[in-house]
Design a protein around this motif. Structure first.
Motif, short mmCIF file in Angstrom:
data_model
loop_
_atom_site.label_atom_id
_atom_site.label_comp_id
_atom_site.label_asym_id
_atom_site.label_seq_id
_atom_site.Cartn_x
_atom_site.Cartn_y
_atom_site.Cartn_z
N ARG A 107 -8.54 12.67 0.03
CA ARG A 107 -7.65 11.63 -0.48
C ARG A 107 -6.51 11.47 0.53
O ARG A 107 -6.06 12.45 1.15
N SER A 152 -4.76 6.58 -5.15
CA SER A 152 -4.84 7.01 -3.77
C SER A 152 -5.93 6.21 -3.06
O SER A 152 -6.65 5.42 -3.67
N TYR A 182 -9.36 7.03 -1.16
CA TYR A 182 -10.32 8.12 -1.07
C TYR A 182 -11.31 7.86 0.06
O TYR A 182 -11.89 6.78 0.16
#
Lengths: 112, 110
Positions: B36, B87, B89
């Motif tokens: 991430r 986030s 990824y």
């Protein structure tokens, strides 16, 4: 586990000047140290790497040096150009588990 | 297409929902990873896999589940999404040294 610290977090250089990014690692068993470049909105891509049995490696305008005793390695970019503007990540890995641990990244801006 | 692909590219989900991010590689690389990327933290390893049916925790595994029933696929599941899991990824694969990254999935948890 491995802890990789990277400095500086941001770096602004005049076009044509050199840029240096430094990383330290904690695990003395690490033996492979790649550098990745990530342009805005893109995926990270390998630009150069070095193994622990080598002290320095060059590829045109970029070079990486490794000091295994001190557990630090550095990326050097000479004659910077606007296309060098990106985020650069250092990483460390050791053979027995192949995990790549990354530094927090350095945002390099090359001013025209 | 040859290479490593992630899907979806963008996802918005609600807190508490389960969501799965897909990763597929065509190189038959033995190793696969999930990272991430958050501002100020670089790339943090969530889980990795050395081969089919072998997975290990990385630096930040809590709240995530992975599986690897086939060499080419490595899905990442958020069992009950939280806002802190918002986030980008990245999935990656490799055969020994260089890791090849997918194009990333931008996940927003609202």
């Amino acid at each position: 586990g491995e802890n990789v610290e990277q400095h500086p977090s941001t770096l602004s250089v005049q076009e044509g000047d050199s840029a240096v990014i430094k990383c330290t690692y904690s695990d003395s068993a690490s033996n492979y140290f790649p550098w990745y470049k990530q342009e805005l909105g893109k995926r990270p891509q390998l630009i150069i790497d070095i193994r622990s049995n080598v002290g320095e490696k060059k590829d045109q305008r970029i070079a990486v040096t490794l000091n295994k005793t001190a557990k630090h390695f550095s990326l050097h970019i000479t004659e910077t150009q606007p296309e060098d503007s990106a985020v650069y990540f250092c990483a460390a890995q050791h053979d027995n588990d192949y995990k790549l641990s990354f530094g927090a990244g350095t945002t390099v801006t090359v001013r025209a | 297409d040859a290479g490593i692909t992630q899907s979806p590219r963008y996802k918005i989900t609600e807190t508490g929902r389960q969501v799965t991010l897909m990763c597929h590689q065509t190189w038959s690389h033995s190793y696969m990873f999930w990272y991430r990327q958050d501002l100020g933290h670089g790339l943090r390893l969530i889980y990795y896999s050395a081969a089919a049916d072998i997975t290990d925790k990385g630096e930040v595994p809590d709240g995530y589940v992975v599986s690897r029933s086939k060499t080419e696929n490595f899905p990442l599941t958020l069992e009950s999404a939280t806002r802190s899991q918002t986030s980008v990824y990245f999935c990656a694969s490799g055969a020994g040294t260089e890791a090849f990254f997918g194009q990333g999935t931008r996940l927003t948890v609202v």
